[in-house]
Design a protein around this motif. Structure first.
Motif, PDB file in Angstrom:
ATOM      1  N   GLY A   8      42.298  35.579 -67.088  1.00 45.99           N
ATOM      2  CA  GLY A   8      41.596  34.502 -66.415  1.00 45.99           C
ATOM      3  C   GLY A   8      41.549  34.772 -64.929  1.00 45.99           C
ATOM      4  O   GLY A   8      42.205  34.100 -64.132  1.00 45.99           O
ATOM      5  N   ALA A   9      40.750  35.777 -64.544  1.00 44.87           N
ATOM      6  CA  ALA A   9      40.832  36.301 -63.172  1.00 44.87           C
ATOM      7  C   ALA A   9      39.517  36.202 -62.402  1.00 44.87           C
ATOM      8  O   ALA A   9      39.361  36.849 -61.383  1.00 44.87           O
ATOM      9  CB  ALA A   9      41.272  37.769 -63.226  1.00 44.87           C
ATOM     10  N   THR A  10      38.601  35.376 -62.856  1.00 44.23           N
ATOM     11  CA  THR A  10      37.265  35.401 -62.246  1.00 44.23           C
ATOM     12  C   THR A  10      37.124  34.521 -61.015  1.00 44.23           C
ATOM     13  O   THR A  10      36.214  34.713 -60.227  1.00 44.23           O
ATOM     14  CB  THR A  10      36.200  34.980 -63.267  1.00 44.23           C
ATOM     15  OG1 THR A  10      36.519  33.671 -63.774  1.00 44.23           O
ATOM     16  CG2 THR A  10      36.135  35.966 -64.422  1.00 44.23           C
ATOM     17  N   ARG A  11      38.001  33.533 -60.860  1.00 47.11           N
ATOM     18  CA  ARG A  11      37.884  32.634 -59.701  1.00 47.11           C
ATOM     19  C   ARG A  11      39.214  31.927 -59.476  1.00 47.11           C
ATOM     20  O   ARG A  11      40.151  32.047 -60.255  1.00 47.11           O
ATOM     21  CB  ARG A  11      36.764  31.617 -59.919  1.00 47.11           C
ATOM     22  CG  ARG A  11      36.943  30.745 -61.155  1.00 47.11           C
ATOM     23  CD  ARG A  11      35.838  29.713 -61.266  1.00 47.11           C
ATOM     24  NE  ARG A  11      34.545  30.325 -61.397  1.00 47.11           N
ATOM     25  CZ  ARG A  11      33.951  30.591 -62.557  1.00 47.11           C
ATOM     26  NH1 ARG A  11      34.564  30.297 -63.696  1.00 47.11           N
ATOM     27  NH2 ARG A  11      32.770  31.147 -62.611  1.00 47.11           N
ATOM     28  N   GLY A  12      39.274  31.202 -58.385  1.00 48.12           N
ATOM     29  CA  GLY A  12      40.425  30.354 -58.118  1.00 48.12           C
ATOM     30  C   GLY A  12      41.748  31.095 -58.023  1.00 48.12           C
ATOM     31  O   GLY A  12      41.853  32.165 -57.421  1.00 48.12           O
ATOM     32  N   ASN A  35      33.048  37.158 -69.091  1.00 43.99           N
ATOM     33  CA  ASN A  35      31.811  37.926 -68.921  1.00 43.99           C
ATOM     34  C   ASN A  35      31.932  38.735 -67.629  1.00 43.99           C
ATOM     35  O   ASN A  35      31.752  38.192 -66.538  1.00 43.99           O
ATOM     36  CB  ASN A  35      30.597  37.000 -68.875  1.00 43.99           C
ATOM     37  CG  ASN A  35      29.285  37.773 -68.935  1.00 43.99           C
ATOM     38  OD1 ASN A  35      29.134  38.821 -68.318  1.00 43.99           O
ATOM     39  ND2 ASN A  35      28.317  37.257 -69.689  1.00 43.99           N
ATOM     40  N   VAL A  36      32.266  39.993 -67.767  1.00 44.46           N
ATOM     41  CA  VAL A  36      32.507  40.843 -66.593  1.00 44.46           C
ATOM     42  C   VAL A  36      31.264  40.961 -65.731  1.00 44.46           C
ATOM     43  O   VAL A  36      31.333  40.890 -64.495  1.00 44.46           O
ATOM     44  CB  VAL A  36      33.000  42.238 -67.030  1.00 44.46           C
ATOM     45  CG1 VAL A  36      33.036  43.192 -65.846  1.00 44.46           C
ATOM     46  CG2 VAL A  36      34.380  42.138 -67.672  1.00 44.46           C
ATOM     47  N   GLU A  37      30.104  41.118 -66.359  1.00 47.52           N
ATOM     48  CA  GLU A  37      28.872  41.320 -65.601  1.00 47.52           C
ATOM     49  C   GLU A  37      28.520  40.134 -64.712  1.00 47.52           C
ATOM     50  O   GLU A  37      27.922  40.297 -63.653  1.00 47.52           O
ATOM     51  CB  GLU A  37      27.713  41.607 -66.567  1.00 47.52           C
ATOM     52  CG  GLU A  37      27.826  42.950 -67.276  1.00 47.52           C
ATOM     53  CD  GLU A  37      26.626  43.233 -68.151  1.00 47.52           C
ATOM     54  OE1 GLU A  37      25.731  42.350 -68.232  1.00 47.52           O
ATOM     55  OE2 GLU A  37      26.574  44.316 -68.748  1.00 47.52           O
ATOM     56  N   LYS A  38      28.884  38.926 -65.129  1.00 54.98           N
ATOM     57  CA  LYS A  38      28.559  37.732 -64.358  1.00 54.98           C
ATOM     58  C   LYS A  38      29.681  37.310 -63.412  1.00 54.98           C
ATOM     59  O   LYS A  38      29.527  36.321 -62.681  1.00 54.98           O
ATOM     60  CB  LYS A  38      28.231  36.575 -65.304  1.00 54.98           C
ATOM     61  CG  LYS A  38      26.946  36.782 -66.101  1.00 54.98           C
ATOM     62  CD  LYS A  38      26.636  35.564 -66.956  1.00 54.98           C
ATOM     63  CE  LYS A  38      25.333  35.755 -67.731  1.00 54.98           C
ATOM     64  NZ  LYS A  38      25.016  34.570 -68.576  1.00 54.98           N
ATOM     65  N   SER A  39      30.773  38.030 -63.404  1.00 55.30           N
ATOM     66  CA  SER A  39      31.927  37.667 -62.577  1.00 55.30           C
ATOM     67  C   SER A  39      31.793  38.283 -61.187  1.00 55.30           C
ATOM     68  O   SER A  39      32.437  39.275 -60.844  1.00 55.30           O
ATOM     69  CB  SER A  39      33.216  38.129 -63.261  1.00 55.30           C
ATOM     70  OG  SER A  39      33.354  37.522 -64.526  1.00 55.30           O
ATOM     71  N   LEU A  40      30.941  37.677 -60.367  1.00 56.61           N
ATOM     72  CA  LEU A  40      30.587  38.251 -59.075  1.00 56.61           C
ATOM     73  C   LEU A  40      31.755  38.222 -58.087  1.00 56.61           C
ATOM     74  O   LEU A  40      31.923  39.148 -57.284  1.00 56.61           O
ATOM     75  CB  LEU A  40      29.384  37.508 -58.492  1.00 56.61           C
ATOM     76  CG  LEU A  40      28.116  37.512 -59.372  1.00 56.61           C
ATOM     77  CD1 LEU A  40      26.986  36.783 -58.659  1.00 56.61           C
ATOM     78  CD2 LEU A  40      27.708  38.934 -59.726  1.00 56.61           C
ATOM     79  N   HIS A  41      32.547  37.172 -58.121  1.00 55.46           N
ATOM     80  CA  HIS A  41      33.695  37.099 -57.210  1.00 55.46           C
ATOM     81  C   HIS A  41      34.726  38.179 -57.545  1.00 55.46           C
ATOM     82  O   HIS A  41      35.292  38.812 -56.644  1.00 55.46           O
ATOM     83  CB  HIS A  41      34.343  35.717 -57.285  1.00 55.46           C
ATOM     84  CG  HIS A  41      33.447  34.597 -56.846  1.00 55.46           C
ATOM     85  ND1 HIS A  41      32.970  34.492 -55.561  1.00 55.46           N
ATOM     86  CD2 HIS A  41      32.942  33.542 -57.535  1.00 55.46           C
ATOM     87  CE1 HIS A  41      32.220  33.408 -55.453  1.00 55.46           C
ATOM     88  NE2 HIS A  41      32.182  32.819 -56.646  1.00 55.46           N
ATOM     89  N   LEU A  42      34.945  38.394 -58.827  1.00 61.79           N
ATOM     90  CA  LEU A  42      35.872  39.453 -59.233  1.00 61.79           C
ATOM     91  C   LEU A  42      35.324  40.818 -58.843  1.00 61.79           C
ATOM     92  O   LEU A  42      36.078  41.690 -58.380  1.00 61.79           O
ATOM     93  CB  LEU A  42      36.117  39.379 -60.741  1.00 61.79           C
ATOM     94  CG  LEU A  42      37.024  40.460 -61.337  1.00 61.79           C
ATOM     95  CD1 LEU A  42      38.403  40.440 -60.679  1.00 61.79           C
ATOM     96  CD2 LEU A  42      37.152  40.279 -62.850  1.00 61.79           C
ATOM     97  N   ALA A  43      34.038  41.016 -59.023  1.00 63.75           N
ATOM     98  CA  ALA A  43      33.419  42.293 -58.647  1.00 63.75           C
ATOM     99  C   ALA A  43      33.623  42.579 -57.159  1.00 63.75           C
ATOM    100  O   ALA A  43      33.872  43.724 -56.765  1.00 63.75           O
ATOM    101  CB  ALA A  43      31.927  42.269 -58.982  1.00 63.75           C
ATOM    102  N   LYS A  44      33.541  41.535 -56.336  1.00 58.29           N
ATOM    103  CA  LYS A  44      33.730  41.694 -54.888  1.00 58.29           C
ATOM    104  C   LYS A  44      35.174  42.102 -54.579  1.00 58.29           C
ATOM    105  O   LYS A  44      35.417  42.985 -53.743  1.00 58.29           O
ATOM    106  CB  LYS A  44      33.379  40.387 -54.180  1.00 58.29           C
ATOM    107  CG  LYS A  44      33.404  40.457 -52.655  1.00 58.29           C
ATOM    108  CD  LYS A  44      32.852  39.162 -52.071  1.00 58.29           C
ATOM    109  CE  LYS A  44      32.754  39.240 -50.549  1.00 58.29           C
ATOM    110  NZ  LYS A  44      34.064  39.229 -49.897  1.00 58.29           N
TER     111      LYS A  44
END
Length: 219
Positions: A8-12, A35-44
């Motif tokens: 659970g690492a995509t935000r917050g 959804n890795v592709e939509k996880s823009l904050h994690l990608a950053k």
């Protein structure tokens, strides 16, 4: 080189845990997202990690099979071991307005049942799915640590003292998650494991929130 899996690492809170762990070049961090592709904050965060030591893996805590696949990928990368599991995934449903309801404020028992079942799948069963999927790797790790990000809202004394009646589904299912942590702690203590639930307090997550209403995680 310590290895971490953050579920659970995509935000917050989960995203910030990944960012801080990645700041140490000795760490290797595996971060899961539905959804890795939509996880823009994690990608950053992955892109900005100085040591390029963050790996994103697709997994959903409701789908225990996807967690098993993620665990297999980590095993391939680490030789079969994992040092620390941090379970952060949680359900706080802002979309349908049920988050702030008390037990007596649902429009029907069907609506209450549906909300509680979905919350239980993520907040309680999700923690079990997570620990079970990675336990074989953790048993081969050097530190044997399991951390569940919990909430004071799942503590009876806190709820009683504050008179908090809202957040019914969230608090009840997070309370059950605390029992999940306790059960694992009792089962694994003789193997040298440390299993703990940590409540981060009120945290401003507005910068990476999926909804503008998510200004904070209470407790």
């Amino acid at each position: 080189m310590p290895t971490y899996a953050v579920i659970g690492a995509t935000r917050g809170v989960g995203l910030e845990i990944v960012r801080q762990l990645a700041a140490n070049p000795d760490n290797t961090v595996f971060a899961t997202a539905r959804n890795v592709e939509k996880s823009l904050h994690l990608a950053k965060v992955i892109q900005e990690a100085p040591a390029k030591n963050v790996v994103a893996l697709q997994a959903d805590v409701v789908d225990h099979r996807s967690l098993k696949v993620a665990a297999e990928k980590i095993a391939q990368a680490t030789g079969g071991a994992l040092d620390v599991l941090i379970h952060n995934a949680a359900k706080m449903d802002y979309a349908n307005g049920n988050l702030y309801r008390s037990l007596t404020e649902y429009e029907s028992m069907d609506a209450l049942d549906a909300e509680f079942i979905e919350a239980f799948k993520v907040n309680t069963l999700g923690a079990i799915h997570s620990v079970d999927a990675f336990l074989p790797l953790l048993r081969k790790g050097s530190t044997k640590k399991i951390v569940i990000i919990s909430t004071d809202g799942g503590e009876r004394d806190v709820v009683w003292k504050t008179g908090t009646t809202i957040l019914a589904a969230y608090c009840v299912t997070k309370s059950a998650e605390n029992m999940v942590m306790t059960k694992y702690a009792a089962e694994l203590v003789d193997e040298g494991f440390i299993v703990a639930a940590i409540s981060p307090g009120v945290v401003d997550v507005s910068g990476t929130a999926a909804s503008p209403r998510m200004s904070a995680i209470s407790w």
